[in-house]
Design a protein around this motif. Structure first.
Motif, PDB file in Angstrom:
ATOM      1  N   GLN A   1      10.741  -7.531 -24.922  1.00  0.00           N
ATOM      2  CA  GLN A   1      10.546  -7.577 -26.367  1.00  0.00           C
ATOM      3  C   GLN A   1       9.243  -6.894 -26.751  1.00  0.00           C
ATOM      4  O   GLN A   1       8.220  -7.123 -26.116  1.00  0.00           O
ATOM      5  CB  GLN A   1      10.456  -9.017 -26.856  1.00  0.00           C
ATOM      6  N   PHE A   2       9.280  -6.095 -27.790  1.00  0.00           N
ATOM      7  CA  PHE A   2       8.046  -5.683 -28.450  1.00  0.00           C
ATOM      8  C   PHE A   2       7.797  -6.728 -29.535  1.00  0.00           C
ATOM      9  O   PHE A   2       8.632  -6.958 -30.402  1.00  0.00           O
ATOM     10  CB  PHE A   2       8.196  -4.297 -29.083  1.00  0.00           C
ATOM     11  N   GLY A   3       6.668  -7.381 -29.497  1.00  0.00           N
ATOM     12  CA  GLY A   3       6.420  -8.434 -30.483  1.00  0.00           C
ATOM     13  C   GLY A   3       5.213  -9.228 -30.089  1.00  0.00           C
ATOM     14  O   GLY A   3       4.515  -8.845 -29.155  1.00  0.00           O
ATOM     15  N   SER A   4       4.933 -10.266 -30.802  1.00  0.00           N
ATOM     16  CA  SER A   4       5.816 -10.955 -31.715  1.00  0.00           C
ATOM     17  C   SER A   4       5.423 -10.651 -33.172  1.00  0.00           C
ATOM     18  O   SER A   4       4.254 -10.681 -33.495  1.00  0.00           O
ATOM     19  CB  SER A   4       5.683 -12.448 -31.397  1.00  0.00           C
ATOM     20  N   GLU A   5       6.429 -10.306 -33.985  1.00  0.00           N
ATOM     21  CA  GLU A   5       6.262  -9.951 -35.388  1.00  0.00           C
ATOM     22  C   GLU A   5       5.398  -8.719 -35.608  1.00  0.00           C
ATOM     23  O   GLU A   5       4.507  -8.711 -36.465  1.00  0.00           O
ATOM     24  CB  GLU A   5       5.739 -11.150 -36.190  1.00  0.00           C
ATOM     25  N   PRO A   6       5.643  -7.627 -34.880  1.00  0.00           N
ATOM     26  CA  PRO A   6       4.842  -6.416 -35.101  1.00  0.00           C
ATOM     27  C   PRO A   6       5.076  -5.770 -36.458  1.00  0.00           C
ATOM     28  O   PRO A   6       4.181  -5.118 -36.995  1.00  0.00           O
ATOM     29  CB  PRO A   6       5.292  -5.492 -33.961  1.00  0.00           C
ATOM     30  N   LEU A   7       6.271  -5.953 -37.021  1.00  0.00           N
ATOM     31  CA  LEU A   7       6.531  -5.393 -38.346  1.00  0.00           C
ATOM     32  C   LEU A   7       5.852  -6.209 -39.433  1.00  0.00           C
ATOM     33  O   LEU A   7       5.201  -5.666 -40.331  1.00  0.00           O
ATOM     34  CB  LEU A   7       8.042  -5.326 -38.597  1.00  0.00           C
ATOM     35  N   PHE A   8       5.993  -7.528 -39.342  1.00  0.00           N
ATOM     36  CA  PHE A   8       5.348  -8.405 -40.318  1.00  0.00           C
ATOM     37  C   PHE A   8       3.829  -8.220 -40.305  1.00  0.00           C
ATOM     38  O   PHE A   8       3.180  -8.242 -41.353  1.00  0.00           O
ATOM     39  CB  PHE A   8       5.704  -9.858 -40.013  1.00  0.00           C
ATOM     40  N   ASP A   9       3.260  -8.010 -39.112  1.00  0.00           N
ATOM     41  CA  ASP A   9       1.811  -7.830 -38.984  1.00  0.00           C
ATOM     42  C   ASP A   9       1.370  -6.385 -39.183  1.00  0.00           C
ATOM     43  O   ASP A   9       0.171  -6.090 -39.085  1.00  0.00           O
ATOM     44  CB  ASP A   9       1.342  -8.304 -37.601  1.00  0.00           C
ATOM     45  N   HIS A  10       2.323  -5.493 -39.429  1.00  0.00           N
ATOM     46  CA  HIS A  10       2.029  -4.070 -39.654  1.00  0.00           C
ATOM     47  C   HIS A  10       1.189  -3.482 -38.517  1.00  0.00           C
ATOM     48  O   HIS A  10       0.236  -2.729 -38.743  1.00  0.00           O
ATOM     49  CB  HIS A  10       1.319  -3.882 -40.997  1.00  0.00           C
ATOM     50  N   VAL A  11       1.579  -3.826 -37.291  1.00  0.00           N
ATOM     51  CA  VAL A  11       0.880  -3.309 -36.112  1.00  0.00           C
ATOM     52  C   VAL A  11       1.141  -1.816 -35.952  1.00  0.00           C
ATOM     53  O   VAL A  11       0.241  -1.039 -35.652  1.00  0.00           O
ATOM     54  CB  VAL A  11       1.328  -4.072 -34.848  1.00  0.00           C
ATOM     55  N   LEU A  12       2.409  -1.423 -36.134  1.00  0.00           N
ATOM     56  CA  LEU A  12       2.804  -0.020 -36.030  1.00  0.00           C
ATOM     57  C   LEU A  12       3.761   0.310 -37.170  1.00  0.00           C
ATOM     58  O   LEU A  12       4.539  -0.552 -37.597  1.00  0.00           O
ATOM     59  CB  LEU A  12       3.521   0.246 -34.699  1.00  0.00           C
ATOM     60  N   PRO A  13       3.749   1.546 -37.656  1.00  0.00           N
ATOM     61  CA  PRO A  13       4.764   1.943 -38.629  1.00  0.00           C
ATOM     62  C   PRO A  13       6.156   1.834 -37.992  1.00  0.00           C
ATOM     63  O   PRO A  13       6.300   2.018 -36.776  1.00  0.00           O
ATOM     64  CB  PRO A  13       4.410   3.406 -38.941  1.00  0.00           C
ATOM     65  N   PRO A  14       7.176   1.533 -38.781  1.00  0.00           N
ATOM     66  CA  PRO A  14       8.510   1.337 -38.219  1.00  0.00           C
ATOM     67  C   PRO A  14       8.990   2.475 -37.328  1.00  0.00           C
ATOM     68  O   PRO A  14       9.532   2.236 -36.242  1.00  0.00           O
ATOM     69  CB  PRO A  14       9.388   1.173 -39.456  1.00  0.00           C
ATOM     70  N   ASP A  15       8.811   3.716 -37.754  1.00  0.00           N
ATOM     71  CA  ASP A  15       9.302   4.836 -36.955  1.00  0.00           C
ATOM     72  C   ASP A  15       8.551   4.952 -35.632  1.00  0.00           C
ATOM     73  O   ASP A  15       9.140   5.325 -34.609  1.00  0.00           O
ATOM     74  CB  ASP A  15       9.195   6.145 -37.733  1.00  0.00           C
ATOM     75  N   THR A  16       7.258   4.616 -35.637  1.00  0.00           N
ATOM     76  CA  THR A  16       6.482   4.642 -34.393  1.00  0.00           C
ATOM     77  C   THR A  16       6.954   3.537 -33.462  1.00  0.00           C
ATOM     78  O   THR A  16       7.091   3.745 -32.250  1.00  0.00           O
ATOM     79  CB  THR A  16       4.983   4.473 -34.693  1.00  0.00           C
ATOM     80  N   LEU A  17       7.205   2.356 -34.013  1.00  0.00           N
ATOM     81  CA  LEU A  17       7.717   1.253 -33.204  1.00  0.00           C
ATOM     82  C   LEU A  17       9.094   1.606 -32.647  1.00  0.00           C
ATOM     83  O   LEU A  17       9.387   1.333 -31.468  1.00  0.00           O
ATOM     84  CB  LEU A  17       7.789  -0.017 -34.052  1.00  0.00           C
ATOM     85  N   ALA A  18       9.933   2.211 -33.461  1.00  0.00           N
ATOM     86  CA  ALA A  18      11.248   2.631 -32.989  1.00  0.00           C
ATOM     87  C   ALA A  18      11.134   3.620 -31.843  1.00  0.00           C
ATOM     88  O   ALA A  18      11.906   3.561 -30.870  1.00  0.00           O
ATOM     89  CB  ALA A  18      12.050   3.243 -34.140  1.00  0.00           C
ATOM     90  N   SER A  19      10.161   4.516 -31.911  1.00  0.00           N
ATOM     91  CA  SER A  19       9.941   5.480 -30.826  1.00  0.00           C
ATOM     92  C   SER A  19       9.517   4.782 -29.547  1.00  0.00           C
ATOM     93  O   SER A  19       9.935   5.171 -28.447  1.00  0.00           O
ATOM     94  CB  SER A  19       8.884   6.512 -31.237  1.00  0.00           C
ATOM     95  N   GLN A  20       8.698   3.739 -29.682  1.00  0.00           N
ATOM     96  CA  GLN A  20       8.289   2.956 -28.519  1.00  0.00           C
ATOM     97  C   GLN A  20       9.501   2.269 -27.881  1.00  0.00           C
ATOM     98  O   GLN A  20       9.627   2.206 -26.659  1.00  0.00           O
ATOM     99  CB  GLN A  20       7.243   1.916 -28.926  1.00  0.00           C
ATOM    100  N   VAL A  21      10.378   1.733 -28.716  1.00  0.00           N
ATOM    101  CA  VAL A  21      11.589   1.081 -28.210  1.00  0.00           C
ATOM    102  C   VAL A  21      12.449   2.087 -27.448  1.00  0.00           C
ATOM    103  O   VAL A  21      12.924   1.817 -26.337  1.00  0.00           O
ATOM    104  CB  VAL A  21      12.389   0.440 -29.363  1.00  0.00           C
ATOM    105  N   LYS A  22      12.641   3.263 -28.022  1.00  0.00           N
ATOM    106  CA  LYS A  22      13.471   4.286 -27.383  1.00  0.00           C
ATOM    107  C   LYS A  22      12.869   4.733 -26.059  1.00  0.00           C
ATOM    108  O   LYS A  22      13.588   4.923 -25.062  1.00  0.00           O
ATOM    109  CB  LYS A  22      13.649   5.474 -28.321  1.00  0.00           C
TER     110      LYS A  22
END
Length: 300
Positions: free
Chosen positions: A119-140
């Motif tokens: 898991q990438f987390g916890s709550e990285p979107l809610f905490d604005h750790v990374l922009p969504p597209d950057t986080l998506a790139s990390q997942v990929k």
């Protein structure tokens, strides 16, 4: 577990359709538990509660710690949802944690046989750790790295975490399955746990409409038994006590058939957390004793 490490993952993991109801516990590792403590508590999760997984929460940066987790999970017959912890200081230490975890996953021969997901987390979107597209790139990128090991990749966040980032559809498209935080106590309209089913339904309805039939697991999931600091609701009518904590899990248990019929193989859920020592107000255990009766269904 078999006497020796298998040569292949073929047929190793269960089908998503069987992973409904109670899956196991979120398990905080900030205390960098010893190998013996991990083995003892993982066996307790498996034998006493019939848990199938532990979902790691927080971080321990001790060298070799995840090797200890792997050994404990193997001995107990548990799977692990590992976690890349971002923390709250805005630093890049998560990259070191990511690289260390991936190195262990590739080097420890047992790791792919107990690590179901990262898991990438916890709550990285809610905490604005990374922009969504950057986080998506990390997942990929992580999916590419871990594909030879058969390990799935996801992000652990609230529906609101996605909603507050314009839906973050790129992240939802990238993940293998959805790790959804379900914490209705923090709703602005929260009252008692037995009245929270509408909140659960609304979040599931929204996520289901965005993920095209992907599996959903409630990862950080619970209702606290006390209000203090980070466990304080924004609703003046929210009630926090042991009875409410129990009532929330009883509610989820009573909805097993509803969860079973959710797209993607049904909804499974973790209880947050294993013990009070790991997070005051959220533990199922307190000094090794149950705070309330807890034996939720693992199938229906």
């Amino acid at each position: 577990m078999p006497n020796s490490v298998p040569s292949s993952l073929n047929g190793w993991w269960s089908d998503y359709k069987s992973e409904i109801g109670f899956l196991g516990f979120s398990y905080a590792v900030d205390g960098c538990q010893s190998a013996s403590t991990l083995k003892s508590e993982f066996k307790d999760i498996r034998k006493r509660f019939h848990g199938r997984y532990v979902r790691l929460y927080g971080a321990c940066d001790r060298n070799g710690f995840y090797d200890d987790v792997v050994d404990a999970a193997w001995d107990a017959g548990l799977g692990v949802h590992a976690l890349i912890w971002f923390g709250f200081d805005g630093s890049d230490v998560w990259k070191t944690r990511r690289d260390s975890l991936f190195a262990t996953l590739h080097s420890n021969p047992k790791a792919k046989f107990v690590t179901r997901a990262v898991q990438f987390g916890s709550e990285p979107l809610f905490d604005h750790v990374l922009p969504p597209d950057t986080l998506a790139s990390q997942v990929k990128s992580a999916k590419q790295n871990l594909a030879p090991l058969g390990i799935l990749v996801t992000v652990s966040d609230m529906a609101y975490g996605y909603q507050s980032n314009g839906g973050a559809q790129s992240v939802l498209d990238a993940v293998d399955f959805v790790d959804l935080h379900m914490l209705p106590f923090f709703s602005t309209t929260a009252t008692t746990a037995d009245a929270s089913w509408g909140f659960v339904q609304n979040d599931l309805k929204w996520i289901n409409s965005k993920v095209h039939g992907k599996k959903i697991i409630l990862s950080e999931n619970g209702w606290p038994s006390m209000q203090s600091g980070s466990t304080r609701s924004s609703s003046p009518t929210a009630v926090a006590d042991v009875q409410q904590e129990q009532a929330y899990f009883d509610l989820l248990d009573s909805k097993c058939e509803v969860f079973k019929n959710n797209p993607g193989g049904g909804v499974g859920w973790f209880a947050h957390l294993y013990s009070e020592e790991q997070g005051a107000g959220y533990g199922i255990l307190d000094n090794g004793k149950l705070k309330f009766p807890f034996s939720p269904r693992t199938s229906c």
